[in-house]
Scaffold this active site. Sequence first.
Site, PDB file in Angstrom:
ATOM      1  CB  THR A  20       9.452   0.507  15.985  1.00  0.00           C
ATOM      2  OG1 THR A  20       8.788   0.419  17.235  1.00  0.00           O
ATOM      3  CG2 THR A  20      10.480  -0.580  15.909  1.00  0.00           C
ATOM      4  NE  ARG A  80       2.368  -0.124   7.811  1.00  0.00           N
ATOM      5  CZ  ARG A  80       3.431  -0.265   8.603  1.00  0.00           C
ATOM      6  NH1 ARG A  80       3.613   0.578   9.613  1.00  0.00           N
ATOM      7  NH2 ARG A  80       4.308  -1.235   8.395  1.00  0.00           N
ATOM      8  CB  VAL A  81      -2.220  -0.930  11.985  1.00  0.00           C
ATOM      9  CG1 VAL A  81      -1.681  -1.488  13.302  1.00  0.00           C
ATOM     10  CG2 VAL A  81      -3.287   0.125  12.248  1.00  0.00           C
ATOM     11  N   GLY A  82       1.142  -1.202  11.595  1.00  0.00           N
ATOM     12  CA  GLY A  82       2.235  -2.147  11.498  1.00  0.00           C
ATOM     13  C   GLY A  82       2.238  -3.143  12.636  1.00  0.00           C
ATOM     14  CG  ASP A  83       6.050  -4.761  13.746  1.00  0.00           C
ATOM     15  OD1 ASP A  83       6.121  -3.717  13.070  1.00  0.00           O
ATOM     16  OD2 ASP A  83       6.975  -5.154  14.474  1.00  0.00           O
ATOM     17  CB  THR A 119      12.736  -2.102  15.174  1.00  0.00           C
ATOM     18  OG1 THR A 119      12.984  -1.083  14.194  1.00  0.00           O
ATOM     19  CG2 THR A 119      14.053  -2.818  15.450  1.00  0.00           C
ATOM     20  N   GLY A 120      11.398  -2.728  12.274  1.00  0.00           N
ATOM     21  CA  GLY A 120      11.694  -3.047  10.883  1.00  0.00           C
ATOM     22  C   GLY A 120      10.457  -3.079  10.018  1.00  0.00           C
ATOM     23  CG  HIS A 121       8.755  -4.926   5.788  1.00  0.00           C
ATOM     24  ND1 HIS A 121       8.443  -6.085   5.107  1.00  0.00           N
ATOM     25  CD2 HIS A 121       7.942  -3.957   5.274  1.00  0.00           C
ATOM     26  CE1 HIS A 121       7.493  -5.834   4.214  1.00  0.00           C
ATOM     27  NE2 HIS A 121       7.179  -4.554   4.299  1.00  0.00           N
ATOM     28  N   GLY A 122       7.146  -3.886   9.118  1.00  0.00           N
ATOM     29  CA  GLY A 122       6.030  -4.350   9.924  1.00  0.00           C
ATOM     30  C   GLY A 122       5.184  -5.417   9.277  1.00  0.00           C
TER      31      GLY A 122
END
Length: 304
Positions: free
Chosen positions: A175, A203-206, A226-229
């Site tokens: 991100t 797929r939707v992340g954070d 930012t990172g693993h959502g």
Amino acid sequence: MNDPVFSQGSVLGRFGVVVHGGAGNVRPERRALHIEGCRRAARAGLAVLRDGGSATDAVEHAVRALEDDPIFNAGTGACLTADGIVEHDASIMEGHDLRAGAVCSLRGFANPVLIARAALDDGRHVLYAAEGAARFAAERGFVPVGDAALVTEAAREALAAAREGTGPTGWAGGTVGAVARDASGLLAAATSTGGTVNKRAGRVGDSPLIGAGTYADDEAGAVSTTGHGEGMIRLCVARSAVEAMRARVSADEALRRTIEHLRERVGSVGGAIAIDRNGRYGFARSTATMSWAAAWEEGEDAGI
């Protein structure tokens, strides 16, 4: 991951902006490009503040600059889904009255942060998804550029590597984002992403989720992650860091604790940037790199 969480903090003064270009592992020979891209974005946000613009305007302009830079995983050049297309997620929030706007699984538009800002200004709903987000964008006058215009050769190579099991070598991270404080004390945060390479459709992340990837509250602080959502979502990382700042923890220490907890509790890695209500900024990461830059009245700084 056994590497320690790295964090740093300093003071912006009356107003300033901090940006990040994604937590991950950028190849050494490309790191200068990522730092310079973040510098340009931070300067774009600072120019808005110098001209009397709001913190919300500043984070919008800073993130737009990152979206327009194809080396980052947002806007043009964002990573590709398993279907070989770009699906964008973005959000923006301001801390005075907690207004927010967001889009997710959005296809065909170059600057999703602008559409998220339009949602904030419209005020009826916070989050628009997929075809509904595209329809909202068109109704607000945004012109689609089409899927193909958003795809770069680097994104194609990253997808091929992921499919082969060798991973998205040299990818910037998950991100981009920005946080800002203006001269009135208003805080704002914005985040934008293409998500993860080879993700499933939809797929939707954070990043578009208020409290997970973005949060701002004038009474405490502003955060972009930012990172693993999936881990960020489960722990509501952005809001958690803001609540730590509300309890008078410094910006960098709040982020360090939150990113450590992310790793220890759910095994996820990432990073974040923050500004607290007094104009102190900080960042933290548990990955090899996270490009960032800060710009304020009397100076600037950047790193990775």
